[in-house]
Design a protein around this motif. Structure first.
Motif, PDB file in Angstrom:
ATOM      1  N   MET A  70       0.827  -1.206   0.000  1.00 30.06           N
ATOM      2  CA  MET A  70       0.000   0.000   0.000  1.00 30.06           C
ATOM      3  C   MET A  70       0.865   1.260   0.000  1.00 30.06           C
ATOM      4  N   SER A  71       2.015   1.199   0.667  1.00 27.60           N
ATOM      5  CA  SER A  71       2.916   2.351   0.636  1.00 27.60           C
ATOM      6  C   SER A  71       3.528   2.516  -0.753  1.00 27.60           C
ATOM      7  N   TYR A  72       3.792   1.397  -1.450  1.00 25.27           N
ATOM      8  CA  TYR A  72       4.279   1.464  -2.829  1.00 25.27           C
ATOM      9  C   TYR A  72       3.228   2.101  -3.734  1.00 25.27           C
ATOM     10  N   ASP A  73       1.973   1.733  -3.519  1.00 26.73           N
ATOM     11  CA  ASP A  73       0.870   2.330  -4.282  1.00 26.73           C
ATOM     12  C   ASP A  73       0.843   3.840  -4.097  1.00 26.73           C
ATOM     13  N   ARG A  74       1.058   4.299  -2.873  1.00 26.15           N
ATOM     14  CA  ARG A  74       1.050   5.746  -2.608  1.00 26.15           C
ATOM     15  C   ARG A  74       2.257   6.439  -3.239  1.00 26.15           C
ATOM     16  N   VAL A  75       3.400   5.760  -3.266  1.00 24.96           N
ATOM     17  CA  VAL A  75       4.587   6.325  -3.921  1.00 24.96           C
ATOM     18  C   VAL A  75       4.316   6.561  -5.401  1.00 24.96           C
ATOM     19  N   VAL A  76       3.739   5.565  -6.056  1.00 20.98           N
ATOM     20  CA  VAL A  76       3.441   5.693  -7.482  1.00 20.98           C
ATOM     21  C   VAL A  76       2.414   6.804  -7.713  1.00 20.98           C
ATOM     22  N   ALA A  77       1.385   6.865  -6.851  1.00 23.58           N
ATOM     23  CA  ALA A  77       0.325   7.859  -7.025  1.00 23.58           C
ATOM     24  C   ALA A  77       0.842   9.282  -6.860  1.00 23.58           C
ATOM     25  N   LEU A 111      10.999  -0.375   4.273  1.00 25.57           N
ATOM     26  CA  LEU A 111      10.491  -0.008   2.946  1.00 25.57           C
ATOM     27  C   LEU A 111       9.404   1.053   3.047  1.00 25.57           C
ATOM     28  N   ILE A 112       8.548   0.940   4.066  1.00 26.90           N
ATOM     29  CA  ILE A 112       7.484   1.923   4.255  1.00 26.90           C
ATOM     30  C   ILE A 112       8.072   3.293   4.594  1.00 26.90           C
ATOM     31  N   VAL A 113       9.047   3.325   5.491  1.00 31.04           N
ATOM     32  CA  VAL A 113       9.688   4.600   5.853  1.00 31.04           C
ATOM     33  C   VAL A 113      10.366   5.220   4.639  1.00 31.04           C
ATOM     34  N   THR A 114      11.053   4.399   3.844  1.00 25.83           N
ATOM     35  CA  THR A 114      11.701   4.895   2.624  1.00 25.83           C
ATOM     36  C   THR A 114      10.673   5.444   1.644  1.00 25.83           C
ATOM     37  N   SER A 115       9.564   4.734   1.500  1.00 23.39           N
ATOM     38  CA  SER A 115       8.504   5.175   0.591  1.00 23.39           C
ATOM     39  C   SER A 115       7.962   6.540   1.009  1.00 23.39           C
ATOM     40  N   TYR A 116       7.740   6.700   2.299  1.00 26.25           N
ATOM     41  CA  TYR A 116       7.160   7.963   2.758  1.00 26.25           C
ATOM     42  C   TYR A 116       8.174   9.100   2.790  1.00 26.25           C
ATOM     43  N   ALA A 117       9.433   8.766   2.873  1.00 28.44           N
ATOM     44  CA  ALA A 117      10.456   9.806   2.714  1.00 28.44           C
ATOM     45  C   ALA A 117      10.409  10.363   1.289  1.00 28.44           C
ATOM     46  N   ARG A 118      10.261   9.464   0.299  1.00 27.71           N
ATOM     47  CA  ARG A 118      10.126   9.903  -1.105  1.00 27.71           C
ATOM     48  C   ARG A 118       8.853  10.720  -1.307  1.00 27.71           C
ATOM     49  N   ILE A 119       7.768  10.253  -0.677  1.00 27.34           N
ATOM     50  CA  ILE A 119       6.497  10.966  -0.810  1.00 27.34           C
ATOM     51  C   ILE A 119       6.599  12.354  -0.196  1.00 27.34           C
ATOM     52  N   PHE A 120       7.221  12.449   0.978  1.00 25.45           N
ATOM     53  CA  PHE A 120       7.349  13.736   1.657  1.00 25.45           C
ATOM     54  C   PHE A 120       8.143  14.727   0.808  1.00 25.45           C
ATOM     55  N   LEU A 121       9.224  14.243   0.186  1.00 26.47           N
ATOM     56  CA  LEU A 121      10.020  15.119  -0.673  1.00 26.47           C
ATOM     57  C   LEU A 121       9.206  15.569  -1.893  1.00 26.47           C
ATOM     58  N   ALA A 122       8.396  14.650  -2.431  1.00 27.35           N
ATOM     59  CA  ALA A 122       7.556  14.994  -3.584  1.00 27.35           C
ATOM     60  C   ALA A 122       6.479  15.996  -3.193  1.00 27.35           C
ATOM     61  N   VAL A 123       5.915  15.836  -1.991  1.00 19.79           N
ATOM     62  CA  VAL A 123       4.868  16.750  -1.518  1.00 19.79           C
ATOM     63  C   VAL A 123       5.418  18.156  -1.336  1.00 19.79           C
ATOM     64  N   LEU A 124       6.649  18.249  -0.862  1.00 17.78           N
ATOM     65  CA  LEU A 124       7.264  19.570  -0.668  1.00 17.78           C
ATOM     66  C   LEU A 124       7.401  20.335  -1.979  1.00 17.78           C
TER      67      LEU A 124
END
Length: 312
Positions: free
Chosen positions: A118-125, A213-226
C-alpha cells in the motif's frame, strides 16, 4: 483417549486475557464490543468499495484487502476467547491450537506485506501520477494481493508446523487468550533458543524489512509533496499518507516487541497487552482511520445511504 475432568491429555488450556485481573469479565465484554465494531466497520468498508464505482481504484482495492484481513484476523481469536469465558470451558485441542496459530500468523504476515504494498501504491500515485493507472493496473493489483496472502501463508505453515513439533512438559496452560507462538514456546521442555533466533530472522523479513520499505517510501512521498505547488494536492497526499502511517505504527510497533525480543525479556501480561493492540485494536481502528479521514469514503457512504433511502 485418557481424560481427566473432561479434558483430553492432548488439549491445551487457554488461561484467557489477564487471568489474575479482578476485572477480567469487564475486559472480555469490552473486547467483544470492539470486535462487533470491527466486524461492522470492516464489512461496511468492503461493501462500500465493492458497490461504489468511484472507489474502484488500486488504492481502494488494496484497502478492501486490508479490511478483509482485519476481519478474519480479529475473528480468529476473539470469538474463541469469548466462548471460552462464557462457557467456563478453557480448553482448545492441539489441532485447534495449531489451526488458530496458522491463521493468526498467515493474516499477520499478509497484513505486514500488504501495508508495504500500500505504501508502494502511494509512492506511485504521488511521485508518478501520470503513469499511475498503467503501473497499478488491475492485473498488478491482483498479483500484489495474491503475493501478500501467499507469503503470509507459506511463512505461517512453516512456523506453525515447527512450533507444534516441540514437546510440552507439565501443565499445558497457555498464559494467553489465543494460541500465539511465543506463548507456546514457553511451554516446551526442550531448549528453543535456536528456534527463537530463526523467529527473529523471519521477523526481520516480515516486520523490519516492511517497516524500512514503508519509511523509505514515505520519505520519497514527503520530498515529492514539498515540491507540489497546489495546496489542495499537498493536503490530500498528506492526509492519505498520515492515515497509512498511523495504521503501520499501531500494528508493527507492538509486533516488534513481541516477536523480536527474547521471551524472557517481557512478561505474559505485556505480551497479552501488546497482542491486543495488533489483533483487536488495529483491526477495529483501521477502517475508522481510513474512512473518517477520507472524503471519498464518506461520500460513497452518503451516496449508498441516499440510494437506499425509503421514499416518503
Amino acid at each position: 483417549m485418557a481424560r481427566s475432568n473432561g479434558t483430553s491429555t492432548t488439549d491445551f488450556i487457554l488461561l484467557g486475557l489477564f487471568p489474575e485481573c479482578p476485572y477480567a469479565s469487564l475486559l472480555v465484554y469490552l473486547i467483544l464490543l470492539l470486535y462487533l465494531i470491527a466486524l461492522i466497520a470492516n464489512c461496511v468498508l468492503i461493501i462500500l468499495i465493492w458497490v461504489d464505482s468511484r472507489l474502484h481504484t488500486p488504492m481502494y482495492f488494496l484497502l478492501s484487502q486490508l479490511s478483509l484481513i482485519d476481519l478474519l484476523y480479529i475473528s480468529s481469536s476473539v470469538p474463541k476467547m469469548v466462548i471460552n469465558y462464557s462457557s467456563g470451558e478453557r480448553t482448545i485441542s492441539r489441532v485447534g491450537c495449531g489451526a488458530q496459530m496458522f491463521f493468526c500468523l498467515t493474516l499477520g504476515g499478509a497484513e505486514c506485506l500488504l501495508l508495504t504494498l500500500m505504501s508502494y501504491d502511494r509512492v506511485v500515485a504521488v511521485c508518478n501520477p501520470l503513469r499511475y493507472t498503467v503501473i497499478m493496473n488491475p492485473k498488478v493489483c491482483l498479483l500484489l494481493s495474491a503475493a501478500s496472502w501467499t507469503g503470509g501463508a507459506l511463512n505461517s505453515l512453516i512456523q506453525t508446523v515447527y512450533t507444534m513439533h516441540f514437546p510440552v512438559c507439565g501443565l499445558k496452560e497457555i498464559n494467553h487468550f489465543f494460541c500465539e507462538m511465543p506463548a507456546l514456546l514457553k511451554l516446551s521442555c526442550e531448549d528453543t533458543s535456536d528456534y527463537e533466533v530463526v523467529v527473529f530472522v523471519v521477523s526481520i523479513a516480515f516486520i523490519l524489512t516492511p517497516l524500512g520499505l514503508i519509511v523509505t517510501s514515505y520519505a520519497r512521498i514527503f520530498l515529492a509533496v514539498l515540491r507540489m505547488s497546489s495546496p489542495e494536492g499537498r493536503n490530500k497526499a498528506l492526509a492519505t499518507c498520515s492515515s497509512h502511517l498511523t495504521v503501520v505504527s499501531l500494528y508493527l510497533g507492538p509486533a516488534i516487541v513481541v516477536y523480536m525480543t527474547p521471551g524472557s525479556a517481557h512478561s505474559p501480561e505485556l505480551d497479552q497487552g501488546l497482542s491486543v493492540f495488533y489483533t483487536v485494536l488495529t483491526p477495529m481502528l483501521n477502517p475508522l482511520i481510513y474512512s473518517l479521514r477520507n472524503k471519498e469514503v464518506l461520500g460513497a457512504l452518503r451516496r449508498v445511504l441516499a440510494r437506499n433511502q425509503i421514499p416518503k
